[in-house]
Design a protein around this motif. Structure first.
Motif, PDB file in Angstrom:
ATOM      1  N   ASN A 140     -18.625 -17.749 -12.622  1.00 18.26           N
ATOM      2  CA  ASN A 140     -19.865 -18.295 -12.075  1.00 18.26           C
ATOM      3  C   ASN A 140     -20.969 -17.245 -12.051  1.00 18.26           C
ATOM      4  OD1 ASN A 140     -18.584 -20.733 -11.640  1.00 18.26           O
ATOM      5  ND2 ASN A 140     -18.128 -20.322  -9.493  1.00 18.26           N
ATOM      6  N   ALA A 141     -20.587 -16.005 -11.743  1.00 15.01           N
ATOM      7  CA  ALA A 141     -21.577 -14.928 -11.708  1.00 15.01           C
ATOM      8  C   ALA A 141     -22.123 -14.648 -13.104  1.00 15.01           C
ATOM      9  CB  ALA A 141     -20.951 -13.663 -11.123  1.00 15.01           C
ATOM     10  N   LEU A 142     -21.264 -14.708 -14.112  1.00 18.14           N
ATOM     11  CA  LEU A 142     -21.716 -14.499 -15.486  1.00 18.14           C
ATOM     12  C   LEU A 142     -22.643 -15.630 -15.932  1.00 18.14           C
ATOM     13  CD1 LEU A 142     -18.429 -13.138 -17.073  1.00 18.14           C
ATOM     14  CD2 LEU A 142     -20.631 -11.948 -17.039  1.00 18.14           C
ATOM     15  N   ALA A 143     -22.334 -16.844 -15.511  1.00 15.21           N
ATOM     16  CA  ALA A 143     -23.220 -17.966 -15.848  1.00 15.21           C
ATOM     17  C   ALA A 143     -24.601 -17.757 -15.236  1.00 15.21           C
ATOM     18  CB  ALA A 143     -22.610 -19.276 -15.363  1.00 15.21           C
ATOM     19  N   LYS A 144     -24.638 -17.310 -13.986  1.00 16.34           N
ATOM     20  CA  LYS A 144     -25.917 -17.072 -13.326  1.00 16.34           C
ATOM     21  C   LYS A 144     -26.687 -15.938 -13.982  1.00 16.34           C
ATOM     22  CE  LYS A 144     -24.545 -18.852  -8.803  1.00 16.34           C
ATOM     23  NZ  LYS A 144     -24.224 -18.523  -7.392  1.00 16.34           N
ATOM     24  N   ALA A 145     -25.952 -15.004 -14.596  1.00 18.61           N
ATOM     25  CA  ALA A 145     -26.587 -13.868 -15.271  1.00 18.61           C
ATOM     26  C   ALA A 145     -27.064 -14.232 -16.677  1.00 18.61           C
ATOM     27  CB  ALA A 145     -25.617 -12.693 -15.333  1.00 18.61           C
TER      28      ALA A 145
ATOM     29  N   PHE B  32     -14.954 -29.112 -25.057  1.00 17.98           N
ATOM     30  CA  PHE B  32     -15.041 -27.684 -24.743  1.00 17.98           C
ATOM     31  C   PHE B  32     -16.487 -27.301 -24.425  1.00 17.98           C
ATOM     32  CE2 PHE B  32     -11.178 -25.248 -26.602  1.00 17.98           C
ATOM     33  CZ  PHE B  32     -10.301 -26.161 -26.062  1.00 17.98           C
ATOM     34  N   LEU B  33     -17.408 -27.715 -25.300  1.00 20.80           N
ATOM     35  CA  LEU B  33     -18.810 -27.348 -25.130  1.00 20.80           C
ATOM     36  C   LEU B  33     -19.396 -27.955 -23.853  1.00 20.80           C
ATOM     37  CD1 LEU B  33     -19.992 -27.703 -28.832  1.00 20.80           C
ATOM     38  CD2 LEU B  33     -19.680 -25.564 -27.563  1.00 20.80           C
ATOM     39  N   GLN B  34     -19.036 -29.185 -23.567  1.00 27.37           N
ATOM     40  CA  GLN B  34     -19.537 -29.808 -22.339  1.00 27.37           C
ATOM     41  C   GLN B  34     -18.968 -29.119 -21.099  1.00 27.37           C
ATOM     42  OE1 GLN B  34     -18.545 -33.951 -23.036  1.00 27.37           O
ATOM     43  NE2 GLN B  34     -20.585 -34.394 -23.862  1.00 27.37           N
ATOM     44  N   SER B  35     -17.725 -28.655 -21.173  1.00 30.66           N
ATOM     45  CA  SER B  35     -17.147 -27.914 -20.052  1.00 30.66           C
ATOM     46  C   SER B  35     -17.887 -26.598 -19.837  1.00 30.66           C
ATOM     47  CB  SER B  35     -15.661 -27.642 -20.309  1.00 30.66           C
ATOM     48  OG  SER B  35     -14.915 -28.841 -20.328  1.00 30.66           O
ATOM     49  N   ILE B  36     -18.202 -25.926 -20.931  1.00 33.68           N
ATOM     50  CA  ILE B  36     -18.956 -24.669 -20.850  1.00 33.68           C
ATOM     51  C   ILE B  36     -20.333 -24.923 -20.236  1.00 33.68           C
ATOM     52  CG2 ILE B  36     -20.106 -22.914 -22.261  1.00 33.68           C
ATOM     53  CD1 ILE B  36     -17.631 -23.115 -24.164  1.00 33.68           C
ATOM     54  N   GLU B  37     -20.969 -26.012 -20.671  1.00 34.82           N
ATOM     55  CA  GLU B  37     -22.294 -26.354 -20.136  1.00 34.82           C
ATOM     56  C   GLU B  37     -22.209 -26.679 -18.648  1.00 34.82           C
ATOM     57  OE1 GLU B  37     -26.049 -29.007 -21.638  1.00 34.82           O
ATOM     58  OE2 GLU B  37     -24.043 -29.867 -21.873  1.00 34.82           O
ATOM     59  N   ARG B  38     -21.203 -27.438 -18.247  1.00 32.64           N
ATOM     60  CA  ARG B  38     -21.047 -27.807 -16.835  1.00 32.64           C
ATOM     61  C   ARG B  38     -20.717 -26.595 -15.970  1.00 32.64           C
ATOM     62  NH1 ARG B  38     -17.096 -32.825 -16.441  1.00 32.64           N
ATOM     63  NH2 ARG B  38     -17.684 -32.645 -14.229  1.00 32.64           N
ATOM     64  N   ALA B  39     -20.182 -25.542 -16.593  1.00 32.59           N
ATOM     65  CA  ALA B  39     -19.908 -24.305 -15.859  1.00 32.59           C
ATOM     66  C   ALA B  39     -21.171 -23.476 -15.654  1.00 32.59           C
ATOM     67  CB  ALA B  39     -18.861 -23.479 -16.600  1.00 32.59           C
ATOM     68  N   GLY B  40     -22.293 -23.940 -16.206  1.00 35.86           N
ATOM     69  CA  GLY B  40     -23.562 -23.291 -15.952  1.00 35.86           C
ATOM     70  C   GLY B  40     -24.092 -22.408 -17.057  1.00 35.86           C
ATOM     71  N   PHE B  41     -23.389 -22.378 -18.196  1.00 35.00           N
ATOM     72  CA  PHE B  41     -23.834 -21.541 -19.315  1.00 35.00           C
ATOM     73  C   PHE B  41     -24.812 -22.308 -20.196  1.00 35.00           C
ATOM     74  CE2 PHE B  41     -19.758 -19.788 -18.001  1.00 35.00           C
ATOM     75  CZ  PHE B  41     -20.037 -18.429 -17.950  1.00 35.00           C
ATOM     76  N   GLN B  42     -25.676 -21.586 -20.891  1.00 31.94           N
ATOM     77  CA  GLN B  42     -26.701 -22.218 -21.735  1.00 31.94           C
ATOM     78  C   GLN B  42     -26.624 -21.822 -23.198  1.00 31.94           C
ATOM     79  OE1 GLN B  42     -30.366 -22.636 -19.603  1.00 31.94           O
ATOM     80  NE2 GLN B  42     -28.912 -23.698 -18.361  1.00 31.94           N
ATOM     81  N   ARG B  43     -25.969 -20.663 -23.478  1.00 30.87           N
ATOM     82  CA  ARG B  43     -25.914 -20.170 -24.855  1.00 30.87           C
ATOM     83  C   ARG B  43     -24.461 -20.016 -25.291  1.00 30.87           C
ATOM     84  NH1 ARG B  43     -29.348 -14.792 -24.826  1.00 30.87           N
ATOM     85  NH2 ARG B  43     -28.140 -14.494 -22.896  1.00 30.87           N
ATOM     86  N   VAL B  44     -24.150 -20.544 -26.478  1.00 35.32           N
ATOM     87  CA  VAL B  44     -22.782 -20.493 -26.992  1.00 35.32           C
ATOM     88  C   VAL B  44     -22.796 -20.077 -28.460  1.00 35.32           C
ATOM     89  CG1 VAL B  44     -20.655 -21.778 -27.459  1.00 35.32           C
ATOM     90  CG2 VAL B  44     -22.001 -22.292 -25.402  1.00 35.32           C
ATOM     91  N   ALA B  45     -21.944 -19.132 -28.781  1.00 28.73           N
ATOM     92  CA  ALA B  45     -21.701 -18.764 -30.177  1.00 28.73           C
ATOM     93  C   ALA B  45     -20.291 -19.205 -30.545  1.00 28.73           C
ATOM     94  CB  ALA B  45     -21.849 -17.260 -30.372  1.00 28.73           C
ATOM     95  N   ILE B  46     -20.195 -20.247 -31.371  1.00 31.06           N
ATOM     96  CA  ILE B  46     -18.884 -20.642 -31.900  1.00 31.06           C
ATOM     97  C   ILE B  46     -18.552 -19.665 -33.018  1.00 31.06           C
ATOM     98  CG2 ILE B  46     -17.565 -22.425 -33.086  1.00 31.06           C
ATOM     99  CD1 ILE B  46     -19.357 -24.518 -31.812  1.00 31.06           C
ATOM    100  N   VAL B  47     -17.442 -18.957 -32.866  1.00 32.56           N
ATOM    101  CA  VAL B  47     -17.042 -17.962 -33.868  1.00 32.56           C
ATOM    102  C   VAL B  47     -15.752 -18.434 -34.528  1.00 32.56           C
ATOM    103  CG1 VAL B  47     -16.401 -15.563 -34.297  1.00 32.56           C
ATOM    104  CG2 VAL B  47     -18.159 -16.108 -32.584  1.00 32.56           C
ATOM    105  N   ASN B  48     -15.846 -18.734 -35.786  1.00 33.81           N
ATOM    106  CA  ASN B  48     -14.735 -19.301 -36.540  1.00 33.81           C
ATOM    107  C   ASN B  48     -13.921 -18.205 -37.231  1.00 33.81           C
ATOM    108  OD1 ASN B  48     -13.129 -21.215 -38.009  1.00 33.81           O
ATOM    109  ND2 ASN B  48     -14.452 -20.839 -39.787  1.00 33.81           N
ATOM    110  N   GLY B  49     -12.595 -18.423 -37.281  1.00 33.41           N
ATOM    111  CA  GLY B  49     -11.717 -17.481 -37.949  1.00 33.41           C
ATOM    112  C   GLY B  49     -10.809 -18.122 -38.977  1.00 33.41           C
ATOM    113  N   HIS B  50     -11.178 -19.306 -39.482  1.00 31.16           N
ATOM    114  CA  HIS B  50     -10.326 -20.037 -40.436  1.00 31.16           C
ATOM    115  C   HIS B  50     -11.200 -20.756 -41.452  1.00 31.16           C
ATOM    116  CE1 HIS B  50      -7.418 -22.737 -42.142  1.00 31.16           C
ATOM    117  NE2 HIS B  50      -7.904 -23.795 -41.523  1.00 31.16           N
TER     118      HIS B  50
END
Length: 259
Positions: A16-21, A100-118
């Motif tokens: 939560n603190a990281l989301a606020k940051a 996954f993305l909606q869960s991240i958004e609901r956790a308060g985050f706004q920026r996401v980098a999907i990093v693929n390895g396949h």
């Protein structure tokens, strides 16, 4: 700064603190599939998470960042004939990623980098980006870590210029990130065709589905005999450097494009 960059190692309070940051969430997406006689089926998942963690550790002193749990299943139908493989179909992959993305958004985050390895995920991720934009308000990018680092790979590798499969590159990285899982005594027999300079074989002008078994009987593309721990360390440095620079660059995060 938290003791770890990994979501799974933090408390909800830490997250939560990281989301606020305003932290950037790195979401590794990978696969669980055969990798020849000498490497475990978890190669793509182990390497993608390892590169993402290394990139986060490089930048998190100055850039708030957190590495989400790795999505270990991807688009791997072309490996199914060998056994040991899990795969999604497109509708399932889409649904899981949106959840996954909606869960991240609901956790308060706004920026996401999907990093693929396949490699098998690339087309699906590109096709699904508009759906991600419709179903979330995230500022979102998607990249494949070994394609991002491509300009640096040729100076490290001897027998290839980009990633192949269970090859010099992947075997070298595994010697660093999960050395206990490598069957060193099987490397000598793990030789497959080398398409490093023949990408048209894998991506011809007229496409049709082909099992990887039609290209290689042992599940390997390339020659892992050139692999080494020293190369793995150099590859990890190159991949984490380019990924870290992308995420830490303010120009990467220009805001959501609603079209």
């Amino acid at each position: 700064m938290t003791a770890s960059a990994l979501w799974k190692e933090l408390t909800a309070e830490d997250i939560n603190a990281l989301a606020k940051a305003g932290a950037v969430v790195i979401l590794p997406v990978a696969s669980m599939e055969q990798h020849g006689p000498h490497l475990p089926v978890g190669v793509d998942t182990i390497l993608c998470e390892g590169v993402c963690k290394a990139a986060a550790d490089r930048i998190r002193q100055d850039t708030p960042v957190i590495v989400a749990p790795t999505l270990w299943c991807g688009m791997a139908e072309h490996h199914m004939a060998f056994g040991g493989t899990f795969t999604f179909d497109i509708p399932t992959y889409r649904s899981v990623l949106i959840a996954f993305l909606q869960s991240i958004e609901r956790a308060g985050f706004q920026r996401v980098a999907i990093v693929n390895g396949h490699g098998g995920n690339v087309s699906a991720l590109n096709a699904l980006l508009p759906d991600f934009a419709r179903h979330t308000s995230l500022d979102l990018i998607a990249t494949t870590y070994f394609e991002l680092a491509l300009p640096l790979l040729g100076g490290i590798l001897e027998d290839q210029t980009s990633v192949l499969h269970a090859c010099e590159l992947e075997t070298s990285l595994m010697m660093v990130l999960a050395p206990g899982t490598v069957k060193y005594d099987r490397i000598a027999e793990a030789i497959g065709p080398n398409f490093a300079n023949s990408r048209h074989v894998l991506m011809p002008p007229a496409q049709r589905f082909r099992s990887l078994k039609s290209f290689t009987p042992n599940g390997v593309i390339g020659d892992p005999r050139r692999a080494s721990q020293a190369k793995g360390e150099a590859l990890l440095d190159a991949c984490s450097k380019t990924l870290g620079e992308l995420i830490a660059n303010p120009g990467t995060w220009v805001g959501r494009n609603n079209g």
